[in-house]
Write an enzyme that holds these catalytic residues in place. Structure first.
Site, short mmCIF file in Angstrom:
data_model
loop_
_atom_site.label_atom_id
_atom_site.label_comp_id
_atom_site.label_asym_id
_atom_site.label_seq_id
_atom_site.Cartn_x
_atom_site.Cartn_y
_atom_site.Cartn_z
N TYR A 76 0.85 -1.20 0.00
CA TYR A 76 0.00 0.00 0.00
C TYR A 76 0.89 1.25 0.00
CZ TYR A 76 -2.86 3.74 2.04
OH TYR A 76 -3.48 4.95 2.29
N LYS A 131 1.47 4.15 -2.74
CA LYS A 131 1.08 5.54 -2.45
C LYS A 131 2.25 6.47 -2.77
CE LYS A 131 -2.43 6.85 -0.79
NZ LYS A 131 -3.73 7.19 -1.48
N1 LIG Z 1 -8.28 5.78 6.16
C1 LIG Z 1 -7.11 6.33 6.53
O1 LIG Z 1 -6.74 6.32 7.72
C2 LIG Z 1 -6.25 6.99 5.51
C3 LIG Z 1 -6.59 6.98 4.17
N2 LIG Z 1 -5.80 7.63 3.25
C4 LIG Z 1 -6.19 7.68 1.84
O2 LIG Z 1 -7.47 8.29 1.76
C5 LIG Z 1 -8.17 7.84 0.61
C6 LIG Z 1 -9.58 7.45 1.02
O3 LIG Z 1 -9.52 6.44 1.98
P1 LIG Z 1 -10.86 5.81 2.58
O4 LIG Z 1 -11.98 6.74 2.34
O5 LIG Z 1 -10.52 5.38 3.96
O6 LIG Z 1 -11.01 4.52 1.67
P2 LIG Z 1 -12.35 3.75 1.22
O7 LIG Z 1 -11.94 2.35 0.92
O8 LIG Z 1 -13.45 3.96 2.18
O9 LIG Z 1 -12.74 4.50 -0.14
C7 LIG Z 1 -12.08 4.30 -1.34
C8 LIG Z 1 -13.09 4.12 -2.45
O10 LIG Z 1 -12.40 3.93 -3.69
C9 LIG Z 1 -13.04 2.86 -4.39
N3 LIG Z 1 -12.18 2.25 -5.39
C10 LIG Z 1 -11.22 1.30 -5.21
N4 LIG Z 1 -10.71 0.92 -6.38
C11 LIG Z 1 -11.33 1.65 -7.36
C12 LIG Z 1 -11.24 1.69 -8.78
N5 LIG Z 1 -10.42 0.88 -9.45
N6 LIG Z 1 -12.02 2.55 -9.44
C13 LIG Z 1 -12.90 3.35 -8.78
N7 LIG Z 1 -13.04 3.35 -7.45
C14 LIG Z 1 -12.26 2.51 -6.72
C15 LIG Z 1 -13.38 1.91 -3.25
O11 LIG Z 1 -14.26 0.87 -3.66
P3 LIG Z 1 -14.11 -0.60 -2.96
O12 LIG Z 1 -14.37 -0.37 -1.50
O13 LIG Z 1 -15.10 -1.43 -3.64
O14 LIG Z 1 -12.68 -1.02 -3.18
C16 LIG Z 1 -13.97 2.87 -2.25
O15 LIG Z 1 -15.32 3.16 -2.50
C17 LIG Z 1 -7.32 6.71 0.03
O16 LIG Z 1 -6.58 7.21 -1.04
C18 LIG Z 1 -6.37 6.33 1.16
O17 LIG Z 1 -5.15 5.87 0.64
C19 LIG Z 1 -4.68 8.29 3.64
C20 LIG Z 1 -4.31 8.33 4.94
C21 LIG Z 1 -5.05 7.66 5.99
C1 LIG Z 2 -2.34 -3.59 16.22
C2 LIG Z 2 -3.70 -3.08 16.57
C3 LIG Z 2 -3.69 -2.58 17.95
C4 LIG Z 2 -4.16 -2.07 15.56
C5 LIG Z 2 -5.64 -1.71 15.62
C6 LIG Z 2 -5.98 -0.36 15.04
C7 LIG Z 2 -5.76 -0.25 13.55
C8 LIG Z 2 -6.90 -0.90 12.82
C9 LIG Z 2 -5.58 1.23 13.09
C10 LIG Z 2 -4.70 2.06 14.01
C11 LIG Z 2 -3.89 3.04 13.13
C12 LIG Z 2 -4.57 2.92 11.79
C13 LIG Z 2 -3.93 3.45 10.56
C14 LIG Z 2 -4.25 2.92 9.31
C15 LIG Z 2 -5.17 1.74 9.21
C16 LIG Z 2 -5.88 1.34 10.51
C17 LIG Z 2 -4.95 1.45 11.70
C18 LIG Z 2 -3.75 0.53 11.51
C19 LIG Z 2 -3.57 3.39 8.04
C20 LIG Z 2 -2.53 2.35 7.67
C21 LIG Z 2 -4.55 3.52 6.88
C22 LIG Z 2 -3.92 4.00 5.61
C23 LIG Z 2 -2.91 5.06 5.75
O1 LIG Z 2 -2.62 5.75 4.79
C24 LIG Z 2 -2.18 5.23 7.01
C25 LIG Z 2 -2.98 4.80 8.22
C26 LIG Z 2 -2.18 4.92 9.50
C27 LIG Z 2 -3.00 4.60 10.72
#
Ligand SMILES: NC(=O)C1=CN([C@@H]2O[C@H](COP(=O)(O)OP(=O)(O)OC[C@H]3O[C@@H](n4cnc5c(N)ncnc54)[C@H](OP(=O)(O)O)[C@@H]3O)[C@@H](O)[C@H]2O)C=CC1
Ligand SMILES: CC(C)CCC[C@@H](C)[C@H]1CC[C@H]2C3=C(CC[C@]12C)[C@@]1(C)CCC(=O)C[C@@H]1CC3
Length: 350
Positions: A143, A147
């Site tokens: 991942y 990214k």
């Molecule tokens: N959540 C976090 O803590 C963090 C997230 N990010 C970034 O933020 C962004 C959003 O994350 P988040 O909202 O949590 O993710 P989600 O999985 O909730 O949302 C992503 C969406 O993109 C869709 N998707 C995946 N593949 C495709 C494709 N080929 N074409 C069109 N749509 C697609 C997914 O569909 P499906 O679910 O069916 O795959 C989903 O609906 C991501 O870029 C992630 O890398 C960055 C830092 C932290």
């Molecule tokens: C080992 C366990 C105690 C972990 C449980 C919590 C986790 C599910 C989350 C805590 C920090 C989170 C996190 C992400 C995913 C969910 C956690 C690991 C990311 C990897 C999601 C995508 C990113 O871009 C960075 C995030 C950092 C923090």
């Protein structure tokens, strides 16, 4: 918001996901005309025009991009999965496809949702600044690897004719998330959240989704020819770093699960996670094993990783609009149904 943004058409790629849905809601409130592109449909809203398709396919993207002022790209496969091929295809190849298609159709602005994890390789980061931190040379998972490639491609595409910016959030939490709270609750139900990895004093950023959305919208509003934000990356945080285990405790106890208490040595767990990952890889031609502890998860749970959002403040006037307490309150309210003491009724249809 600049008055001229009212009625501007934007496309939210990944708009059916967690962040995407919050972003759409905020954009609508601010008067943008919102279109969504996603591979799946998760909600309905008569104010939004939906395009269902794969961002890797030019023919799917093109119709959605016609006449768009700004694209927000927040689509990704689930970060905690381990599907190398899918990450490369969607995060890297797919993002290059978005860039090319935008340029072909004449879209001039692209705001990428990157991640602060692009600079994280398991070693402590304290108040990390964009200009001081190189990309991780040994990313801990596919991942993160993709990214990094994605962010580099988007920033390199910035030109006098196509303006790009990358927002790097960290540890996003809030209502509608399918990751942080649901995974922590699931682990708690299985008795796996009794443990603290390390001494419990590692400080990290968790960022409320409303602040991440705010950062994205400010970026779009400031993305113009000659703006200092063009071609740059920005950390967007809550600016309230907290002990990782205090935050997890607030989530768990807020839903009536016990707080983690038993300390386990960080290095031992990290080595175990590396071994489990290796065994899973060895056996992958025969069976799929998904270890619940990966090196990335252990590192995130046991090291410092918090970032400065000073550059976003300087260049686009960013400051958090939700405190951590407000974010936690809104989040916990929305997950009441996952609480330990909630009785779920099963209706049996005979
Ligand atoms: N959540 C976090 O803590 C963090 C997230 N990010 C970034 O933020 C962004 C959003 O994350 P988040 O909202 O949590 O993710 P989600 O999985 O909730 O949302 C992503 C969406 O993109 C869709 N998707 C995946 N593949 C495709 C494709 N080929 N074409 C069109 N749509 C697609 C997914 O569909 P499906 O679910 O069916 O795959 C989903 O609906 C991501 O870029 C992630 O890398 C960055 C830092 C932290
Ligand atoms: C080992 C366990 C105690 C972990 C449980 C919590 C986790 C599910 C989350 C805590 C920090 C989170 C996190 C992400 C995913 C969910 C956690 C690991 C990311 C990897 C999601 C995508 C990113 O871009 C960075 C995030 C950092 C923090």
């Amino acid at each position: 918001m600049a008055a001229s943004m009212k009625g501007r058409k934007c496309l939210v790629i990944g708009g059916c996901g967690f962040l995407g849905q919050h972003l759409c809601e905020a954009l609508l409130e601010k008067g943008w005309s919102v279109q969504v592109f996603d591979i799946r449909s998760t909600f309905e809203d008569s104010r939004i025009k939906f395009f269902i398709g794969d961002l890797c396919k030019k023919e799917d993207l093109k119709p959605a991009l016609e006449g768009v002022y700004c694209v927000f790209h927040c689509a990704s496969p689930a970060p905690l999965s381990n599907n190398k091929t899918l990450f490369y295809k969607v995060n890297y190849e797919g993002t290059k496809n978005i860039i090319e298609t935008c340029q072909e159709v004449g879209v001039k602005r692209l705001v990428l949702t990157s991640s602060a994890s692009v600079v994280y390789e398991g070693k402590g980061i304290r108040n990390g600044k964009e200009e001081e931190l190189p990309y991780a040379s040994k990313p801990l998972d596919y991942y993160t690897e993709t990214k990094i490639l994605q962010e580099k491609a988007v920033l390199a595409a910035n030109s006098d004719d196509f303006y790009t910016v990358a927002i790097r959030p960290h540890g996003i939490f809030g209502p509608k998330d399918l990751q942080l709270v649901p995974i922590a609750v699931d682990m708690a139900k299985k008795g796996k959240m009794k443990y603290i990895i390390g001494d419990g004093k590692n400080v990290v950023d968790f960022t409320y989704v409303g602040n991440v959305v705010h950062g994205h919208i400010l970026a779009a509003e400031n993305l113009n020819l000659g703006s200092p934000i063009c071609g740059k990356a920005y950390h967007i945080t809550n600016a309230e770093p907290i002990f990782f285990w205090t935050f997890m405790t607030r989530i768990l106890t807020g839903l009536d699960y016990p707080a983690p208490r038993i300390h386990l040595p960080y290095t031992l767990l990290y080595i175990l996670a590396v071994i489990m990952q290796f065994v899973a890889w060895l056996l992958s031609p025969f069976i799929t094993i998904t270890p619940s502890l990966t090196p990335m998860k252990v590192a995130l749970a046991g090291t410092d990783h918090f970032y400065s959002s000073e550059r976003a403040k300087q260049d686009m006037g960013y400051k958090p609009i939700y405190t951590l307490d407000q974010g936690l309150k809104l989040t916990l309210e929305s997950y009441r149904h996952l609480g330990k003491n909630v009785i779920t009724r099963v209706i049996k249809i005979t």
